[in-house]
Design a protein around this motif. Sequence first.
Motif, short mmCIF file in Angstrom:
data_model
loop_
_atom_site.label_atom_id
_atom_site.label_comp_id
_atom_site.label_asym_id
_atom_site.label_seq_id
_atom_site.Cartn_x
_atom_site.Cartn_y
_atom_site.Cartn_z
N MET A 1 76.97 22.83 5.27
CA MET A 1 76.77 21.48 5.79
C MET A 1 77.96 20.62 5.42
SD MET A 1 76.05 19.39 2.97
CE MET A 1 74.99 18.09 3.56
N GLN A 2 78.05 19.47 6.07
CA GLN A 2 79.18 18.57 5.87
C GLN A 2 78.66 17.15 5.79
OE1 GLN A 2 82.47 18.95 5.52
NE2 GLN A 2 83.63 17.59 6.83
N GLY A 3 79.26 16.34 4.90
CA GLY A 3 78.92 14.93 4.84
C GLY A 3 77.71 14.63 3.97
N CYS A 4 77.35 13.35 3.92
CA CYS A 4 76.26 12.91 3.05
C CYS A 4 75.68 11.60 3.57
CB CYS A 4 76.79 12.72 1.62
SG CYS A 4 75.52 12.27 0.42
N ASP A 5 74.37 11.44 3.45
CA ASP A 5 73.68 10.23 3.90
C ASP A 5 73.21 9.35 2.74
OD1 ASP A 5 74.00 10.99 6.51
OD2 ASP A 5 71.96 11.76 6.76
N ASN A 6 73.58 9.69 1.49
CA ASN A 6 72.98 9.01 0.35
C ASN A 6 73.60 7.64 0.05
OD1 ASN A 6 70.97 10.88 -0.39
ND2 ASN A 6 72.52 12.21 -1.28
N PHE A 7 74.89 7.47 0.25
CA PHE A 7 75.57 6.21 -0.02
C PHE A 7 75.33 5.73 -1.46
CE2 PHE A 7 75.43 6.31 4.58
CZ PHE A 7 76.70 5.84 4.93
N CYS A 8 75.53 6.63 -2.42
CA CYS A 8 75.51 6.20 -3.83
C CYS A 8 76.57 5.11 -3.99
CB CYS A 8 75.80 7.38 -4.75
SG CYS A 8 74.53 8.68 -4.68
N ALA A 9 76.31 4.17 -4.88
CA ALA A 9 77.13 2.95 -4.94
C ALA A 9 78.59 3.23 -5.29
CB ALA A 9 76.53 1.99 -5.97
N TYR A 10 78.86 4.29 -6.02
CA TYR A 10 80.22 4.58 -6.47
C TYR A 10 80.97 5.52 -5.54
CZ TYR A 10 77.66 8.69 -7.91
OH TYR A 10 76.84 9.78 -7.90
N CYS A 11 80.31 6.09 -4.54
CA CYS A 11 80.82 7.27 -3.85
C CYS A 11 81.40 6.94 -2.48
CB CYS A 11 79.71 8.31 -3.71
SG CYS A 11 80.28 9.89 -3.04
N ILE A 12 82.51 7.59 -2.19
CA ILE A 12 83.21 7.36 -0.92
C ILE A 12 82.95 8.48 0.09
CG2 ILE A 12 85.35 8.57 -1.54
CD1 ILE A 12 86.86 6.16 -0.35
N VAL A 13 82.20 9.50 -0.32
CA VAL A 13 82.01 10.68 0.54
C VAL A 13 81.48 10.35 1.93
CG1 VAL A 13 80.63 12.79 0.82
CG2 VAL A 13 81.92 12.42 -1.28
N PRO A 14 80.45 9.48 2.08
CA PRO A 14 79.98 9.20 3.45
C PRO A 14 81.06 8.60 4.35
CG PRO A 14 78.35 8.49 1.84
CD PRO A 14 79.60 8.82 1.07
N PHE A 15 82.07 7.97 3.74
CA PHE A 15 83.14 7.35 4.52
C PHE A 15 84.27 8.34 4.82
CE2 PHE A 15 81.14 4.15 1.78
CZ PHE A 15 80.64 3.29 2.74
N THR A 16 84.44 9.33 3.95
CA THR A 16 85.55 10.28 4.14
C THR A 16 85.09 11.62 4.71
OG1 THR A 16 85.36 11.06 1.85
CG2 THR A 16 86.90 9.25 2.29
N ARG A 17 83.83 11.98 4.49
CA ARG A 17 83.30 13.23 5.03
C ARG A 17 82.29 12.99 6.14
NH1 ARG A 17 85.45 18.42 3.83
NH2 ARG A 17 86.43 18.30 1.78
N GLY A 18 81.89 11.74 6.32
CA GLY A 18 80.96 11.42 7.40
C GLY A 18 79.51 11.60 7.02
N ARG A 19 78.65 11.36 7.98
CA ARG A 19 77.21 11.52 7.77
C ARG A 19 76.85 12.99 7.75
NH1 ARG A 19 74.62 6.58 8.68
NH2 ARG A 19 72.87 7.63 7.64
N GLN A 20 75.69 13.27 7.19
CA GLN A 20 75.29 14.67 6.99
C GLN A 20 75.11 15.40 8.31
OE1 GLN A 20 72.24 15.48 4.05
NE2 GLN A 20 71.30 16.97 5.43
N LYS A 21 75.66 16.62 8.35
CA LYS A 21 75.53 17.50 9.52
C LYS A 21 75.28 18.91 9.02
CE LYS A 21 79.68 16.35 11.05
NZ LYS A 21 80.13 15.13 10.35
N ARG B 1 71.50 1.01 -10.44
CA ARG B 1 72.66 0.37 -9.85
C ARG B 1 73.52 1.38 -9.08
NH1 ARG B 1 72.83 -2.25 -14.81
NH2 ARG B 1 74.68 -1.12 -15.53
N MET B 2 73.51 2.60 -9.51
CA MET B 2 74.24 3.66 -8.80
C MET B 2 73.56 4.07 -7.49
SD MET B 2 75.36 6.34 -11.79
CE MET B 2 76.80 6.09 -12.83
#
Length: 460
Positions: free
Chosen positions: A154-174, A275-276
Amino acid sequence: MQPRSYHILTFGCQMNVHDSGWLGAALEARGFVPAALEDAEVVVINTCSVREKPEQKVMSALGRVRQATGGDGRVLVAVAGCVAQQLGAELFDRSPQVRLVAGSDGITDAPGAIERLLTEPEARLTLCAFTETFSEKEAAPRRSAGPSALLTIMQGCDNFCAYCIVPFTRGRQKSRNAGAILEECRQRIAEGAREITLLGQNVNAYGQDKTGDGTSFSRLLEQVATLPGLARLRYVTPHPKDMGPEDVAAFGSLPALCPRLHLPLQAGSDAVLARMRRRYDSAGFLRLVEDLRAARPDIALSTDLIVGFPGETESDFQATLDMMEACGFMSSFSFCYSDRPGAAAARFPDKVAPEVQHERLLRLQALQDRLGQRWLDARVGQATTLLIEGKSPRQEATPADAPGCARAVPHEDWQGRDPYGVPVHVALPEGSDHTGRLVAVDIVAAKRHSLVGRPVPASR
């Protein structure tokens, strides 16, 4: 400069390592050959934005490439991965030598783009659009004949943890189609892989998005674990909130699933976890640890930890230390918090001073060293099985003149990993390639980050 040659510089996680391996194989299938940095016609920098100062590291790498290649435009330079996704065409302005920018989904089309750019010396391409579904990469043979293989599910993530940039650089979960995953697993096994590690940013959320084919993560584990020829199965990285009862039970019901799990805690304080935006608390995490150990009593746990998140107090930090003790982590990746553009925590007040972060990190890592050494020391005297990876980089195996180790034939030092993922050094007979063998050993010594084993006599 060698025509039709390439060199790849890789930063970051196992998914980047996997992407770089695939890109190299895809280029070789097109007739390219690997070359030293200073000799390559094509240079790819596969980037990561998780750790501190990612943009500076990319610019430093580009400077290194310019110095090694002369920077005269004869070399095609590509930037791929998360920083490429962040900066996009801005990289062309920052570094005129860059002619291809390929983001997280765009790397799928990078081999064809590289061929095109070699025929169009004045052209530049940007491949940074996110796809709606998982983009299947073209089939390419594995470049390494080693016994372990990485495989993305799978690729991406839908969690949007407060510190994490993955949803912006890897996109939404697929999620990837289960049939394609199983077919690639069979291919890797046919190529000699005895162990497969399934990869994803939120791997145990596989199948929970609209792009899935209805296969759950636990069902996928079962299907992969029972493939003929596969000895070991691992996966990274899960999210604690998505570890359902069926995922936990798999550690007790699937013999091929290794008793090792990397389970990111991030912080031990409930206030910091909230907060995270981690969506679990310390009590829930401890229950999950208890459930995992009930399913597989010998399971070894590692984790990720962030020190100095905005607003973290000394008591918050002490709660993290307490959780480390309670969970008995055998290892951890730990680092100081730093802002990531676009992530919510970049806007949070009450930033912790760098000197306080650093002091806390040293205390945390000292505790982890003690916990890790305690876990390694407890392994001495146990029997286990190694998957041999290659010759040992150091002389760590039991010496020939050690008590009880008389050798009838010459031996040499090899390194393998046990089911817990720990490197183990062992002396095996000379004259044979032991790579890929499963070897039964007794653990006879613990080093700082590894173990020493002795082969179990065939008569035992």
